[in-house]
Design an enzyme around this catalytic site. Structure first.
Site, PDB file in Angstrom:
ATOM      1  N   GLY A 240       2.599  -1.150   4.316  1.00  0.00           N
ATOM      2  CA  GLY A 240       2.735   0.242   4.148  1.00  0.00           C
ATOM      3  C   GLY A 240       4.198   0.522   3.562  1.00  0.00           C
ATOM      4  O   GLY A 240       4.551   0.464   2.596  1.00  0.00           O
ATOM      5  N   GLY A 241       4.647   1.158   4.578  1.00  0.00           N
ATOM      6  CA  GLY A 241       5.916   1.789   4.410  1.00  0.00           C
ATOM      7  C   GLY A 241       7.194   0.884   3.772  1.00  0.00           C
ATOM      8  O   GLY A 241       7.756   1.408   2.788  1.00  0.00           O
TER       9      GLY A 241
ATOM     10  N   GLY B  87       1.935   1.990  10.738  1.00  0.00           N
ATOM     11  CA  GLY B  87       3.110   3.370  10.760  1.00  0.00           C
ATOM     12  C   GLY B  87       3.882   3.564  11.893  1.00  0.00           C
ATOM     13  O   GLY B  87       4.261   4.827  11.966  1.00  0.00           O
TER      14      GLY B  87
ATOM     15  N   HIS C 231      -9.784   0.987   4.326  1.00  0.00           N
ATOM     16  CA  HIS C 231      -8.528   1.185   5.145  1.00  0.00           C
ATOM     17  C   HIS C 231      -8.713   2.056   6.136  1.00  0.00           C
ATOM     18  O   HIS C 231      -9.510   3.148   6.102  1.00  0.00           O
ATOM     19  CB  HIS C 231      -7.386   1.759   4.136  1.00  0.00           C
ATOM     20  CG  HIS C 231      -5.927   1.793   4.717  1.00  0.00           C
ATOM     21  ND1 HIS C 231      -5.607   2.808   5.756  1.00  0.00           N
ATOM     22  CD2 HIS C 231      -4.835   1.030   4.859  1.00  0.00           C
ATOM     23  CE1 HIS C 231      -4.281   2.342   6.425  1.00  0.00           C
ATOM     24  NE2 HIS C 231      -4.021   1.381   5.452  1.00  0.00           N
TER      25      HIS C 231
ATOM     26  N   GLU D  99      -7.061   4.676   7.485  1.00  0.00           N
ATOM     27  CA  GLU D  99      -6.966   6.076   7.086  1.00  0.00           C
ATOM     28  C   GLU D  99      -8.122   6.592   6.430  1.00  0.00           C
ATOM     29  O   GLU D  99      -8.471   7.599   6.684  1.00  0.00           O
ATOM     30  CB  GLU D  99      -5.726   6.141   6.520  1.00  0.00           C
ATOM     31  CG  GLU D  99      -4.388   5.804   7.391  1.00  0.00           C
ATOM     32  CD  GLU D  99      -3.095   5.449   6.667  1.00  0.00           C
ATOM     33  OE1 GLU D  99      -3.309   5.700   5.433  1.00  0.00           O
ATOM     34  OE2 GLU D  99      -2.254   5.063   7.402  1.00  0.00           O
TER      35      GLU D  99
ATOM     36  N   SER E 128       3.093  -2.371  10.316  1.00  0.00           N
ATOM     37  CA  SER E 128       4.760  -2.263  10.681  1.00  0.00           C
ATOM     38  C   SER E 128       5.283  -3.646  10.253  1.00  0.00           C
ATOM     39  O   SER E 128       6.364  -4.139  10.891  1.00  0.00           O
ATOM     40  CB  SER E 128       4.887  -1.633  11.998  1.00  0.00           C
ATOM     41  OG  SER E 128       4.308  -0.748  12.134  1.00  0.00           O
TER      42      SER E 128
ATOM     43  N   GLU F  39      -5.858  -4.978  10.205  1.00  0.00           N
ATOM     44  CA  GLU F  39      -4.662  -4.056  10.455  1.00  0.00           C
ATOM     45  C   GLU F  39      -5.081  -3.266  11.771  1.00  0.00           C
ATOM     46  O   GLU F  39      -5.951  -2.316  11.653  1.00  0.00           O
ATOM     47  CB  GLU F  39      -4.720  -3.235   9.493  1.00  0.00           C
ATOM     48  CG  GLU F  39      -4.264  -3.825   7.886  1.00  0.00           C
ATOM     49  CD  GLU F  39      -3.692  -2.567   6.998  1.00  0.00           C
ATOM     50  OE1 GLU F  39      -2.629  -3.122   6.565  1.00  0.00           O
ATOM     51  OE2 GLU F  39      -4.295  -1.506   6.950  1.00  0.00           O
TER      52      GLU F  39
ATOM     53  N   ASN G  11       0.865  -1.137   0.072  1.00  0.00           N
ATOM     54  CA  ASN G  11       0.040   0.036  -0.120  1.00  0.00           C
ATOM     55  C   ASN G  11       0.857   1.178  -0.016  1.00  0.00           C
ATOM     56  O   ASN G  11       1.480   1.557   1.056  1.00  0.00           O
ATOM     57  CB  ASN G  11      -0.907   0.047   1.286  1.00  0.00           C
ATOM     58  CG  ASN G  11      -1.701   1.420   1.316  1.00  0.00           C
ATOM     59  OD1 ASN G  11      -1.845   2.080   0.515  1.00  0.00           O
ATOM     60  ND2 ASN G  11      -2.376   1.297   2.618  1.00  0.00           N
ATOM     61  N   TRP G  12       1.024   1.822  -1.024  1.00  0.00           N
ATOM     62  CA  TRP G  12       1.957   2.880  -1.424  1.00  0.00           C
ATOM     63  C   TRP G  12       1.282   4.245  -0.506  1.00  0.00           C
ATOM     64  O   TRP G  12       2.094   5.289  -0.552  1.00  0.00           O
ATOM     65  CB  TRP G  12       2.351   3.458  -2.715  1.00  0.00           C
ATOM     66  CG  TRP G  12       3.277   2.319  -3.194  1.00  0.00           C
ATOM     67  CD1 TRP G  12       3.657   1.211  -2.856  1.00  0.00           C
ATOM     68  CD2 TRP G  12       3.977   2.380  -4.578  1.00  0.00           C
ATOM     69  NE1 TRP G  12       4.832   0.541  -3.459  1.00  0.00           N
ATOM     70  CE2 TRP G  12       4.863   1.566  -4.812  1.00  0.00           C
ATOM     71  CE3 TRP G  12       4.279   3.405  -5.588  1.00  0.00           C
ATOM     72  CZ2 TRP G  12       5.668   1.130  -5.786  1.00  0.00           C
ATOM     73  CZ3 TRP G  12       4.972   3.263  -6.604  1.00  0.00           C
ATOM     74  CH2 TRP G  12       5.592   2.205  -6.760  1.00  0.00           C
ATOM     75  N   LYS G  13       0.095   4.178  -0.457  1.00  0.00           N
ATOM     76  CA  LYS G  13      -0.694   5.252   0.403  1.00  0.00           C
ATOM     77  C   LYS G  13      -0.294   6.461  -0.863  1.00  0.00           C
ATOM     78  O   LYS G  13      -0.335   6.358  -1.925  1.00  0.00           O
ATOM     79  CB  LYS G  13      -0.172   5.704   1.579  1.00  0.00           C
ATOM     80  CG  LYS G  13      -0.164   4.412   2.476  1.00  0.00           C
ATOM     81  CD  LYS G  13       0.086   4.659   4.018  1.00  0.00           C
ATOM     82  CE  LYS G  13       0.156   3.408   4.871  1.00  0.00           C
ATOM     83  NZ  LYS G  13       0.018   3.691   6.160  1.00  0.00           N
TER      84      LYS G  13
HETATM   85  C1  PEP Z   1      -0.965  -0.055   6.023  1.00  0.00           C
HETATM   86  O1  PEP Z   1      -0.842   1.419   5.683  1.00  0.00           O
HETATM   87  O2  PEP Z   1      -1.673  -0.543   5.334  1.00  0.00           O
HETATM   88  C2  PEP Z   1       0.025  -0.373   6.604  1.00  0.00           C
HETATM   89  C3  PEP Z   1       0.013  -1.532   7.263  1.00  0.00           C
HETATM   90  O3  PEP Z   1       1.092   0.433   6.985  1.00  0.00           O
HETATM   91  P1  PEP Z   1       2.784   0.119   7.631  1.00  0.00           P
HETATM   92  O4  PEP Z   1       3.239  -1.180   6.975  1.00  0.00           O
HETATM   93  O5  PEP Z   1       3.556   1.315   7.112  1.00  0.00           O
HETATM   94  O6  PEP Z   1       2.490  -0.042   9.041  1.00  0.00           O
END
Ligand code: PEP
Length: 247
Positions: free
Chosen positions: A230-231, A170, A92, A94, A209, A164, A13-15
């Protein structure tokens, strides 16, 4: 697009990150990437057309539950498909937080995806407050209920569910493998009350994470079939190593 029973699955997930240069880098580094894991990159919708999809597939991060028409700023399932997407992240945390997306709206989006041959990656998960109040299962259960209320068993079988926990996204605070497994087992159990075969085949991803150094132990849990990343999905080397950990 066929979905095998419990084939490992990793989605990035590049957001609101990335550029055409980053797409080029991924196109080169993932070229011909061969793994038993289904690999998807969910990028900003302005970039999805530029991936070569050589060894991986592409998804979006949101979709409208409505058909084409007077809905300024929205993107329809048809538009995403034209832009090369076969998958969409829906619900998601967010978006639930920033755009106020309700459980009911998330379910409508998932249904719209299925009806149009896009695989929805449906996100659920609790805040720290809810975890500390001991209400994880009732909270996640409500999020699931909105979906199971309007999707048939056949439709549910075409979804991917991502657990999640918001407190892990994050933050660098990954859920322990045991914490992840406990909620995944609850989620699979929830679906097994609807249909045992459905529950057995459903892919359940963990997100929050995930990094190259913790992916393997998380993915080794019985009910964890891969991850939503994500990251760490923004660096091709890290993303590839996480995909390999899911094999
Ligand atoms: C996400 O945004 O779906 C996610 C899991 O982010 P991260 O891996 O950065 O915690």
């Amino acid at each position: 697009m066929s979905i095998n029973k419990r084939q490992p699955f990793v989605a990035g997930n590049w957001k609101m990150n990335g550029s055409l240069d980053l797409v080029k880098d991924f196109n080169e580094k993932l070229a011909g990437f061969s793994t038993n894991t289904e690999v998807v990159i969910c990028a900003p919708a302005t970039l999805t057309h530029a991936f070569n999809q050589n060894g991986f597939s592409v998804g979006a991060q949101n979709v409208s539950h409505l058909d084409n028409g007077a809905h300024t700023g929205e993107l329809s399932v048809g538009m995403l498909k034209e832009a090369g997407c076969g998958y969409v992240i829906v619900g998601h945390s967010e978006r639930r937080e920033d755009q106020g997306e309700s459980n009911a709206l998330v379910a409508l989006k998932a249904k719209k995806c299925i009806e149009n041959d896009l695989v929805p990656i449906i996100c659920v998960g609790e805040s720290l407050e809810i975890r500390e109040a001991g209400e994880v299962e009732s909270f996640v259960g409500q999020q699931l209920k909105a979906i199971t209320d309007i999707l048939s068993i056949e439709e549910l079988a075409k979804t991917v569910i991502a657990y999640e926990p918001i407190w892990a996204i994050g933050t660098g605070k990954t859920a322990s493998p045991a914490q992840a497994q406990q909620v995944h087992e609850f989620i699979r159990g929830y679906f097994s009350k609807i249909d045992a075969e459905l529950a057995e085949g459903l892919r359940l991803l963990y997100g929050g994470s995930v990094k190259p150094d913790n992916a393997r132990t998380l993915f080794a849990q019985q009910d964890v079939d891969g991850g939503l990343i994500g990251g760490a999905s923004l660096k091709a080397e890290d993303f590839i190593s996480i995909c390999q950990a899911a094999n």
